[in-house]
Design a protein around this motif. Structure first.
Motif, short mmCIF file in Angstrom:
data_model
loop_
_atom_site.label_atom_id
_atom_site.label_comp_id
_atom_site.label_asym_id
_atom_site.label_seq_id
_atom_site.Cartn_x
_atom_site.Cartn_y
_atom_site.Cartn_z
N SER A 118 0.83 -1.21 0.00
CA SER A 118 0.00 0.00 0.00
C SER A 118 0.86 1.26 0.00
N ASN A 119 0.33 2.32 -0.64
CA ASN A 119 0.98 3.64 -0.55
C ASN A 119 0.67 4.31 0.79
N GLY A 120 -0.29 3.78 1.53
CA GLY A 120 -0.69 4.38 2.79
C GLY A 120 0.35 4.19 3.88
N HIS A 126 -2.44 3.85 9.07
CA HIS A 126 -3.67 3.72 8.27
C HIS A 126 -3.91 2.27 7.87
N VAL A 127 -2.88 1.62 7.37
CA VAL A 127 -3.02 0.24 6.92
C VAL A 127 -3.49 -0.66 8.05
N MET A 128 -2.86 -0.53 9.21
CA MET A 128 -3.22 -1.39 10.34
C MET A 128 -4.62 -1.09 10.86
N LYS A 129 -5.02 0.18 10.89
CA LYS A 129 -6.37 0.52 11.32
C LYS A 129 -7.40 -0.14 10.42
N ALA A 130 -7.18 -0.05 9.12
CA ALA A 130 -8.14 -0.63 8.17
C ALA A 130 -8.17 -2.15 8.28
N LEU A 131 -7.01 -2.78 8.36
CA LEU A 131 -6.96 -4.24 8.46
C LEU A 131 -7.62 -4.73 9.75
N LYS A 132 -7.41 -4.00 10.84
CA LYS A 132 -8.03 -4.41 12.10
C LYS A 132 -9.54 -4.25 12.06
N ILE A 153 3.86 -3.92 3.32
CA ILE A 153 4.76 -2.97 2.68
C ILE A 153 3.99 -1.66 2.57
N SER A 154 4.39 -0.66 3.35
CA SER A 154 3.64 0.59 3.46
C SER A 154 4.51 1.77 3.04
N PHE A 155 3.99 2.97 3.25
CA PHE A 155 4.75 4.18 2.94
C PHE A 155 6.10 4.17 3.64
N ALA A 165 22.31 16.49 6.93
CA ALA A 165 20.99 17.12 7.06
C ALA A 165 20.53 17.73 5.75
N ASP A 166 21.47 18.04 4.87
CA ASP A 166 21.11 18.66 3.58
C ASP A 166 20.79 17.62 2.52
N TYR A 167 20.90 16.34 2.89
CA TYR A 167 20.67 15.28 1.91
C TYR A 167 19.19 15.22 1.54
N LEU A 168 18.94 15.14 0.25
CA LEU A 168 17.58 14.93 -0.23
C LEU A 168 17.60 13.78 -1.23
N PRO A 169 16.73 12.80 -1.09
CA PRO A 169 16.71 11.70 -2.05
C PRO A 169 16.36 12.20 -3.44
N GLU A 170 16.84 11.45 -4.43
CA GLU A 170 16.58 11.84 -5.82
C GLU A 170 15.08 11.87 -6.10
N ILE A 171 14.36 10.92 -5.52
CA ILE A 171 12.90 10.89 -5.64
C ILE A 171 12.32 11.16 -4.25
N PRO A 172 11.65 12.31 -4.05
CA PRO A 172 11.16 12.67 -2.71
C PRO A 172 10.27 11.62 -2.07
N VAL A 173 9.40 10.99 -2.86
CA VAL A 173 8.51 9.96 -2.33
C VAL A 173 8.46 8.77 -3.30
N ILE A 174 8.77 7.59 -2.80
CA ILE A 174 8.66 6.38 -3.60
C ILE A 174 7.28 5.77 -3.36
N CYS A 175 6.52 5.56 -4.42
CA CYS A 175 5.16 5.03 -4.28
C CYS A 175 4.74 4.38 -5.59
N LYS A 176 3.71 3.54 -5.48
CA LYS A 176 3.07 3.06 -6.71
C LYS A 176 2.47 4.26 -7.42
N PRO A 177 2.45 4.29 -8.74
CA PRO A 177 2.72 3.19 -9.68
C PRO A 177 4.13 3.17 -10.25
N THR A 178 5.11 3.79 -9.61
CA THR A 178 6.46 3.80 -10.18
C THR A 178 7.09 2.41 -10.13
N GLU A 179 7.89 2.09 -11.11
CA GLU A 179 8.54 0.79 -11.15
C GLU A 179 9.49 0.61 -9.97
#
Length: 262
Positions: A116-118, A122-128, A140-142, A155-169
């Motif tokens: 889930s992208n969540g 959130h994931v655990m609340k819904a599953l429960k 596998i969550s956010f 501290a100045d490090y920033l990942p190349e992709i700010p957020v990894i999520c579906k639908p990216t490969e």
């Protein structure tokens, strides 16, 4: 002597999206989530109310999630604050225990994971709420895909992709690595056409949930996750075959041991 089952099962793992997949769109959580995102953009980021809906649609379509889009175009905010605002106020009471789904999941001995992208809360609340939280080997969550940077890092490090999520490969590839799963023997269930199409591109067997007809990239289509057994009777056949193989193997072993002892 050892019994060997020559027929290998077609699938070894079932990979499930959560939202609008393990529970229906009619629950109202997706609509509430969309409204909360709009409110967050206006109240927390100061985005003009007149164009916020259109901007949200553009960011979602381009980046996969609204959050990923906001981060990608330069908005800065705490991930936990965002998730608390967007998911923390969802009407979880609309989700009820689902004994039918629970029985379906528990009757299958294959590996079962949630992807889930969540965020994890959130994931655990819904599953429960659905009473299926103990039916899965791993979630596998956010946070799984976007672990927090160590305090010891720059501290100045920033990942190349700010957020990894579906639908990216990259999100799928990271999920495969984390869960140690083989896409060739994995059946992937998701309600999003984009996620299904990426899943197909990276080698998964794909099931579009919530639709009656297949689309490009989907191997199968299910109106409801409850239709799993009708759509994939072979999963239960493989399960029965595996149990029978185990029984034969056990019986053979006992027989051999008895004859040796005699």
């Amino acid at each position: 002597m050892e019994f060997v089952n020559s027929s290998s099962p077609r699938y070894e793992c079932l990979l499930f999206d959560l939202d609008d997949t393990l529970y229906p769109l009619s629950s109202g959580l997706s609509d509430a989530c969309a409204n909360n995102i709009i409110e967050f953009m206006i109240e927390k980021l100061g985005i003009d109310e007149d164009g916020v809906v259109e901007l949200n649609q553009i960011l979602y379509k381009k980046y996969g999630t609204s959050m990923a889009g906001l981060k990608a175009v330069g908005y800065e905010f705490d991930n936990d604050v965002y998730h608390s605002f967007v998911h923390g106020r969802l009407p979880y009471e609309n989700l009820k225990p689902d004994p039918v789904l629970r029985n379906l999941l528990l009757s299958l001995p294959f590996r079962k994971l949630v992807f889930s992208n969540g965020d994890e809360v959130h994931v655990m609340k819904a599953l429960k709420r659905l009473d299926i939280e103990d039916c899965f080997e791993k979630i596998i969550s956010f946070e799984t895909l976007n672990p927090k940077i160590n305090d010891s890092c720059d501290a100045d490090y920033l990942p190349e992709i700010p957020v990894i999520c579906k639908p990216t490969e990259i999100a799928f590839e990271k999920a495969f690595e984390i869960a140690q799963l083989n896409p060739d023997t994995t059946l992937f269930f998701d309600d999003s056409v984009r996620n299904i199409q990426t899943g197909k591109a990276v080698g998964l067997h794909t099931v579009l949930v919530g639709k009656s007809e297949k689309v490009e990239g989907s191997d199968y289509a299910l109106k409801s996750i409850h239709n799993m057994k009708e759509a994939f009777p072979e999963l239960w056949s493989e399960s029965d075959n595996n149990k029978e193989s185990e029984r034969i193997a056990y019986t053979t072993q006992i027989s051999i041991e008895t004859s040796v002892e005699a």
